[in-house]
Design a protein around this motif. Structure first.
Motif, PDB file in Angstrom:
ATOM      1  N   GLU A  47       0.634  -1.510   0.210  1.00 42.65           N
ATOM      2  CA  GLU A  47      -0.003  -0.037  -0.311  1.00 42.65           C
ATOM      3  C   GLU A  47       0.868   1.442   0.223  1.00 42.65           C
ATOM      4  O   GLU A  47       0.523   2.442  -0.600  1.00 42.65           O
ATOM      5  CB  GLU A  47      -1.128  -0.101   1.588  1.00 42.65           C
TER       6      GLU A  47
ATOM      7  N   TRP B 284      -3.589   0.210  -6.105  1.00 48.57           N
ATOM      8  CA  TRP B 284      -4.459  -0.770  -4.923  1.00 48.57           C
ATOM      9  C   TRP B 284      -4.424  -1.914  -4.450  1.00 48.57           C
ATOM     10  O   TRP B 284      -3.126  -2.751  -5.213  1.00 48.57           O
ATOM     11  CB  TRP B 284      -5.695  -0.980  -5.996  1.00 48.57           C
ATOM     12  N   VAL B 285      -4.417  -1.841  -2.831  1.00 44.84           N
ATOM     13  CA  VAL B 285      -4.715  -3.188  -2.648  1.00 44.84           C
ATOM     14  C   VAL B 285      -5.590  -3.460  -2.117  1.00 44.84           C
ATOM     15  O   VAL B 285      -6.659  -2.529  -0.992  1.00 44.84           O
ATOM     16  CB  VAL B 285      -3.057  -2.972  -1.703  1.00 44.84           C
ATOM     17  N   ARG B 286      -5.925  -4.510  -1.801  1.00 39.15           N
ATOM     18  CA  ARG B 286      -7.288  -5.504  -0.535  1.00 39.15           C
ATOM     19  C   ARG B 286      -6.740  -6.371  -0.239  1.00 39.15           C
ATOM     20  O   ARG B 286      -6.081  -7.408  -0.720  1.00 39.15           O
ATOM     21  CB  ARG B 286      -8.571  -6.185  -2.222  1.00 39.15           C
TER      22      ARG B 286
ATOM     23  N   LEU C  67      -6.612  -3.998   6.195  1.00 42.99           N
ATOM     24  CA  LEU C  67      -6.458  -2.759   5.921  1.00 42.99           C
ATOM     25  C   LEU C  67      -7.467  -1.597   5.816  1.00 42.99           C
ATOM     26  O   LEU C  67      -8.734  -1.862   5.803  1.00 42.99           O
ATOM     27  CB  LEU C  67      -5.943  -2.395   4.338  1.00 42.99           C
TER      28      LEU C  67
ATOM     29  N   SER D 277      -8.132   0.717   4.654  1.00 44.70           N
ATOM     30  CA  SER D 277      -8.804   1.052   3.469  1.00 44.70           C
ATOM     31  C   SER D 277      -9.776  -0.048   2.345  1.00 44.70           C
ATOM     32  O   SER D 277      -9.951   0.763   1.609  1.00 44.70           O
ATOM     33  CB  SER D 277      -7.245   1.424   2.442  1.00 44.70           C
ATOM     34  N   HIS D 278      -9.725  -1.032   3.384  1.00 46.50           N
ATOM     35  CA  HIS D 278     -10.452  -1.883   2.737  1.00 46.50           C
ATOM     36  C   HIS D 278     -12.208  -1.480   2.296  1.00 46.50           C
ATOM     37  O   HIS D 278     -12.554  -0.724   3.819  1.00 46.50           O
ATOM     38  CB  HIS D 278      -9.767  -3.415   3.449  1.00 46.50           C
TER      39      HIS D 278
ATOM     40  N   PHE E 142      -4.381  -6.829  -5.780  1.00 42.06           N
ATOM     41  CA  PHE E 142      -3.621  -6.005  -5.153  1.00 42.06           C
ATOM     42  C   PHE E 142      -3.903  -5.898  -7.347  1.00 42.06           C
ATOM     43  O   PHE E 142      -3.561  -6.633  -7.735  1.00 42.06           O
ATOM     44  CB  PHE E 142      -1.927  -5.351  -4.475  1.00 42.06           C
TER      45      PHE E 142
END
Ligand SMILES: *Cc1c(COP(=O)(O)O)cnc(C)c1O
Length: 290
Positions: A161, A168-170, A174, A176-177, A196
């Protein structure tokens, strides 16, 4: 799966369960079951088992959850209202990538009904003694392994990240998810799967995967070693039996799925960071890695 479902006279309808009230709009008088995986393969979406179960039960439907990515060490869908839980025992439960098996869990009445009416004659639902032995031995270290998978995957997710080449990262844990709150409520760890994408898109991904040395290229998942693959491979593996159906969703071309193994976290970070160094051929620094 589609063949099995149609062989018993059932029909599948795709519903976006990130909005649980969609269940009410999608059912007919023939609807019996709401079925989903969470976290989802390969995009790591997290679906709200409690909310989906509440909506489904209001219409008298049963809820079945494929909890393979989380395992019972991290997520207990029955405690959140689901009626049936499925696990691929081939994945984390066995954990060593050397056998196959599956499990269905629920009330004795539900499982008895499934066994008597659907599963009894199917030879491929019987686990061999050797597979049973390996799975039981794997299970004795499940909690330890999952703890390590979670910690390392979380470190890699944070590393990715923060990297300028990563778009993007999932990862469920996180902040941010998009489903982070559900994940925290429903899971005790984010598990070992990462999704990602890179700023450079699919070509960059192919080059990056080639530069990795510790993380192996491949679609294997949930075992001792780390594996990584891009959209093309994921689409082939996952949608072969679903091609042409409404379930063959467009993944997008830039998805990279990484199954984070049990290697040392620092070694994995170094492997990824090295692979993410995109073309700096005229650098004054000699490349000490070669
Ligand atoms: C691999 C996988 C399955 C299928 O498991 P097998 O044991 O290979 O049949 C089902 N669900 C999820 C989420 C998986 O990753």
């Amino acid at each position: 799966m589609l063949e099995i479902v149609s062989a018993v006279g059932a029909k599948l309808v795709a519903v976006d369960l990130s909005e649980p009230s969609a269940i009410g709009r999608s059912i007919t008088e023939r609807t019996r079951l709401v079925y989903f995986d969470t976290p989802t393969n390969p995009l790591n979406s997290v679906l709200d088992v409690s909310a989906i179960s509440e909506h489904a039960h209001a219409f008298g439907l049963k809820v079945a959850v494929d909890s393979t990515f989380a395992t019972p060490a991290l997520q207990r869908p029955l405690g959140h209202g689901a009626d049936i839980v499925l696990h691929s025992l081939s994945k984390y439960m066995n954990g060593h990538g050397d056998t196959v098996g599956g499990a269905l869990l629920g009330t004795a009445a539900d499982i008895r009904k499934l066994r008597n009416e659907s599963l009894r004659e199917r030879h491929d639902t019987i686990i061999s003694p050797q597979a049973a032995f390996l799975i039981l031995r794997g299970l004795s270290t499940l909690a330890l392994r999952m703890n390590q998978h979670c910690n390392t995957a979380h470190v890699l997710a944070l590393t990715l990240e923060a990297h300028p080449s990563v778009a993007w990262v999932r990862y469920p844990f996180l902040t941010s998810h998009p489903d982070h709150e559900i994940a925290r409520r429903q899971m005790s760890g984010g598990s070992g799967m990462l999704a990602f994408g890179l700023e450079t898109g699919p070509e960059g991904a192919t080059a990056m995967i080639k530069r990795l040395s510790l993380i192996r290229s491949g679609g294997d998942l949930a075992e001792v070693g780390s594996f990584i693959c891009g959209s093309a491979r994921l689409t082939n593996a996952r949608h072969l039996s679903l091609a042409g159906s409404q379930f063959c969703v467009n993944l997008g071309e830039d998805v990279i799925r990484c199954s984070v193994g049990l290697e040392d976290a620092e070694d994995l970070v170094e492997d990824l960071l090295t692979a993410l160094e995109f073309g700096q051929p005229d650098s004054d620094q000699p490349d000490l890695r070669r």
